[in-house]
Every structure is written in C-alpha cells, then in structure tokens.
Scaffold this motif. Structure first.
Motif, PDB file in Angstrom:
ATOM      1  N   ASN A 192     -36.246  -7.193  15.011  1.00 60.79           N
ATOM      2  CA  ASN A 192     -37.645  -6.848  15.215  1.00 60.79           C
ATOM      3  C   ASN A 192     -38.546  -7.378  14.108  1.00 60.79           C
ATOM      4  O   ASN A 192     -39.729  -7.667  14.342  1.00 60.79           O
ATOM      5  CB  ASN A 192     -37.805  -5.328  15.331  1.00 60.79           C
ATOM      6  N   ASN A 232     -38.330  -0.366  16.827  1.00 61.18           N
ATOM      7  CA  ASN A 232     -38.663  -0.792  18.189  1.00 61.18           C
ATOM      8  C   ASN A 232     -40.084  -0.356  18.558  1.00 61.18           C
ATOM      9  O   ASN A 232     -40.813  -1.080  19.241  1.00 61.18           O
ATOM     10  CB  ASN A 232     -37.679  -0.205  19.198  1.00 61.18           C
ATOM     11  N   ALA A 288     -39.758  -7.828  24.756  1.00 64.37           N
ATOM     12  CA  ALA A 288     -38.352  -7.398  24.745  1.00 64.37           C
ATOM     13  C   ALA A 288     -38.146  -5.983  25.259  1.00 64.37           C
ATOM     14  O   ALA A 288     -37.034  -5.471  25.227  1.00 64.37           O
ATOM     15  CB  ALA A 288     -37.709  -7.566  23.363  1.00 64.37           C
ATOM     16  N   SER A 333     -32.692  -3.978  22.155  1.00 64.32           N
ATOM     17  CA  SER A 333     -31.646  -4.972  21.919  1.00 64.32           C
ATOM     18  C   SER A 333     -31.984  -6.008  20.851  1.00 64.32           C
ATOM     19  O   SER A 333     -31.052  -6.562  20.241  1.00 64.32           O
ATOM     20  CB  SER A 333     -31.260  -5.675  23.228  1.00 64.32           C
ATOM     21  N   PRO A 334     -33.274  -6.326  20.538  1.00 66.62           N
ATOM     22  CA  PRO A 334     -33.525  -7.272  19.451  1.00 66.62           C
ATOM     23  C   PRO A 334     -32.912  -6.849  18.121  1.00 66.62           C
ATOM     24  O   PRO A 334     -32.599  -7.699  17.273  1.00 66.62           O
ATOM     25  CB  PRO A 334     -35.058  -7.320  19.366  1.00 66.62           C
TER      26      PRO A 334
END
Length: 332
Positions: free
Chosen positions: A113, A78, A46, A321-322
């Motif tokens: 995440n 992230n 991702a 963005s996840p």
C-alpha cells in the motif's frame, strides 16, 4: 432501513459476489459448508471493505464543502489506500497520518500500500510513533491546512465512526437479498474485527433487518473484552444515529481474540496457513493483517468443531491483497 437522511456518494456498482468455497470446505474435512462475501472486489484502487464506509464519509465531507481529506492508519493501511483512491477520484487533496505501531516498520520505499499511496497522489504523509493520539494528530494537520485556506474533513481510522459504520449496516440488506435469491440459509457470519466499524455496522444491520444470523468477530489487534466493548459502544452509537427504537443486546457482540498474536500486523503461522489455503484451494488472495488473521480464526473454529456439522458459514473478505507484497519474507 432508510438511509436517505444521510449524504452518500455512490461508489458501489452493485452487489459484491457471494460465493461457495467447496474446495476449502473439503480441505478442512467437509464438516461445514463455507461461503465468502467478496468485498475485496468493491470498487476503489485494489478494492476492499472501506469503500462501503467511505460512501457515507465522503458524502458528508462533500455536503460540508470539503476540498481536503485527512485520515490515519497503520503504515500499510488498506483504509488509507482506499481513502486516497476516492480522494483522487473526487479531486480532493488527501493527507495521511501513519502510525508506526511496530517500531521500525515504516519504510519510505516499501511496496504494498505504501507504493499505492504515492501512485494515488497523496499530498502529504506524516509518520508518528505507535500509541500516538491519532485524532489529535489529524486535528493538528487540519488546523495547519485551514491556515492555508483549505476546508479539511477528517475521516477517523478505518472510517469507524457511526457515519462510516452505516456502510456495513446497509450491506446487510444486500446480503439478505442474495441469500434469499440463492435459497441459502447461513448459520453464522464471520467478520474481521479491527477498528470496529465493519463489525459494529454488520451487527446493527442484522439486528435492524431481523436477519437472525449470528455475527462473529475475529480480532486482529485487541483482547476479547476490550474489543467487544469497542464494538458494542460503536454499534449503539450507530443504532442511535439510525433512530432504532429497540436497544441492541450486548449478547449480539461476540469476538474471538486468539489469532492476532504476537500483535497487530505481525505475522503468525495461522495467518500464513490461511493465506496459502485460500489461494491454493479457491484462488482467493487474503491480506496478512486483517482477512488473513480472521481467516485463521475461521479455520481454527471449523477444526475445533465450534460450528455444528452440516452448517453453512459465511466469511467476509475485507480485501487488502496489496499488503501481501510487503510480507514476502513471511509468505515465501
């Protein structure tokens, strides 16, 4: 600058795009021309900016014979996701220490995440209270793993030490080459400023390459004076690692801290608006924690006339963005 003295694992697959954002520029009144550096499109599960840093972190880890990676982050980190992704790619065990910075925010079955940690095969996840000494917690895990015969390597939060920051020092030459080939003059470069490696590395790169583009950090977690000191100290340590001969001026560090309230990772109206504006006008997905709040700062500075009319502003998209899928209640 020469990076050949530092072990580096080649994760990048060429330059990330540098794109104009004409629709968003127009939506914000057309006073300035907005551009975006798409580090959200870096390789790794991702994507996201930490891949640049992890090239050097993993390079050092592998050169030392490590078979296990330990890192830390917030519960929807992230950085932790990308560390886990590259550990999986390199057949290394990955152990995560997650800091519950907002009490009650860790949910073992959460999306975003958190889901990806499990899909990426993270070996263990340990959650500690907000404010914990994260390096001490990682060292505790490292000692336990050594007793099991493992060879652990600790990547600090955000890979934000001088080794990791090298990734963003190196990114500057990539950007300058793109600007030269596009014949594009950029007047300011706006970056998220959190664990400080991205911001510090970029400042050192601009200084070392004589890029002459002011770097503006938008804080996602700390007051202005605190963050500027953290960025400056890490920038100086990184410059020392590179043997730069000229001292980095403190005036090269500039942060804005009006956009992260009520606190790290907590939603606010500016972030929600930024996420919606970028997606509606440019089909670009931000994240609620870093790029969303940094973009809120960019938008507000444009509206306030901080940038000279007709100037060109570059924004660094650090990915993430996840995490959007863990913020449905705030965004719908």
């Amino acid at each position: 600058m020469n990076f050949t003295n530092f072990p580096r694992k080649q994760f990048l697959q060429g330059a990330t795009p540098l794109e104009a954002m004409p629709n968003l520029s127009k939506a914000l009144g057309g006073r300035v021309n907005l551009y975006i550096k798409r580090d959200d499109l870096l390789p790794g599960a991702a994507g996201g900016n930490k891949t640049r840093k992890l090239e050097f972190s993993f390079g050092e880890a592998l050169s030392l014979g490590a078979d296990t990676i330990i890192t830390c982050g917030a519960v929807q980190s992230n950085h932790a996701r990308l560390t886990a992704s590259w550990a999986a790619k390199e057949n290394l065990e990955c152990h995560l220490i997650l800091e519950e910075r907002v009490k009650g925010s860790y949910k073992p079955n959460a999306s975003g995440n958190n889901l990806l940690f499990h899909l990426l095969g993270v070996k263990s996840i340990r959650v500690v209270p907000g404010g914990s000494n994260m390096m001490a917690e990682m060292e505790k895990t490292a000692e336990d793993l050594k007793k099991q015969g493992k060879k652990p390597y600790i990547v600090p939060g955000g890979a934000s030490n001088p080794v990791g920051a090298l990734g963003y020092v190196a990114s500057v030459s990539e950007i300058l080459q793109q600007l030269n080939s596009m014949q594009l003059k950029i007047d300011s470069y706006v970056v998220p400023s959190g664990s400080a490696g991205t911001h510090a590395g970029t400042v050192v790169g601009m200084f070392g390459e004589n890029g002459n583009i002011p770097v503006i950090g938008i804080n996602v977690s700390r007051p202005k004076d605190v963050q500027e000191d953290i960025v400056y100290n890490l920038a100086n340590a990184t410059a020392k690692l590179l043997n730069l001969k000229t001292e980095l001026p403190k005036g090269n560090i500039e942060c804005f801290a009006d956009y992260f309230a009520p606190g790290y990772s907590l939603p606010n109206d500016g972030m929600v608006e930024a996420v919606k504006l970028f997606s509606k006008h440019e089909a670009i997905l931000l994240d609620p924690v870093y790029s969303g709040k940094a973009a809120a700062g960019l938008i507000d500075l444009v509206r306030k006339g901080h940038f000279k009319e007709g100037s060109s502003i570059l924004f660094l998209h650090t990915g993430g963005s996840p995490v959007l899928y863990a913020y449905l209640d705030s965004l719908l």
